[in-house]
Enzyme design. Structure first.
Site, PDB file in Angstrom:
ATOM      1  N   ARG A  21      81.881  52.682  16.909  1.00 47.26           N
ATOM      2  CA  ARG A  21      81.005  53.572  17.077  1.00 47.26           C
ATOM      3  C   ARG A  21      80.350  53.958  15.690  1.00 47.26           C
ATOM      4  O   ARG A  21      79.273  53.977  15.524  1.00 47.26           O
ATOM      5  CB  ARG A  21      81.324  54.791  17.695  1.00 47.26           C
ATOM      6  CG  ARG A  21      81.502  54.692  19.452  1.00 47.26           C
ATOM      7  CD  ARG A  21      82.027  55.892  19.780  1.00 47.26           C
ATOM      8  NE  ARG A  21      83.042  56.293  19.264  1.00 47.26           N
ATOM      9  CZ  ARG A  21      83.591  57.575  19.592  1.00 47.26           C
ATOM     10  NH1 ARG A  21      83.090  58.324  19.967  1.00 47.26           N
ATOM     11  NH2 ARG A  21      84.788  57.880  18.622  1.00 47.26           N
ATOM     12  N   ASN A  39      81.838  56.471  23.850  1.00 51.18           N
ATOM     13  CA  ASN A  39      82.916  55.708  24.292  1.00 51.18           C
ATOM     14  C   ASN A  39      82.847  56.217  25.890  1.00 51.18           C
ATOM     15  O   ASN A  39      82.324  57.041  26.144  1.00 51.18           O
ATOM     16  CB  ASN A  39      84.308  56.159  23.921  1.00 51.18           C
ATOM     17  CG  ASN A  39      84.774  55.493  22.482  1.00 51.18           C
ATOM     18  OD1 ASN A  39      84.004  54.448  22.111  1.00 51.18           O
ATOM     19  ND2 ASN A  39      85.578  56.216  21.808  1.00 51.18           N
TER      20      ASN A  39
END
Length: 94
Positions: A21, A39
């Site tokens: 990320r 997520n």
């Protein structure tokens, strides 16, 4: 705003707990793309990004590379309607 598009992307592979990320956020900010990444409970990473088609193509290419420790198996993309008005900087969404 006709040249602005928005894409929803779902990324599979080893993409959680490996700095993925963070790599997406850094790439998106460098490209001037707005949106978010997060997520999901099923082990995938979900992303929604808005910008010009060429910038989103560049972001997707960078997402396929991922971070040093990630291994991207696939990215499923879907065009969604763009949001109106100014957008906040690309960020991690929880």
């Amino acid at each position: 705003m006709a040249d602005v598009v928005r894409r929803h992307m779902t990324v599979t592979g080893r993409v959680q707990g490996v700095g993925y990320r963070y790599a997406v956020v850094m790439a998106a900010r460098r490209l001037g793309v707005s949106g978010w990444v997060r997520n999901r409970y099923d082990g995938t990473v979900e992303c929604e990004a808005q910008g010009t088609p060429d910038r989103l193509d560049a972001l997707e290419a960078r997402m396929r590379v991922g971070s040093q420790w990630s291994r991207v198996a696939d990215i499923v993309t879907e065009d969604v309607p763009p949001l109106d008005g100014p957008q906040p900087p690309f960020a991690v969404r929880r």
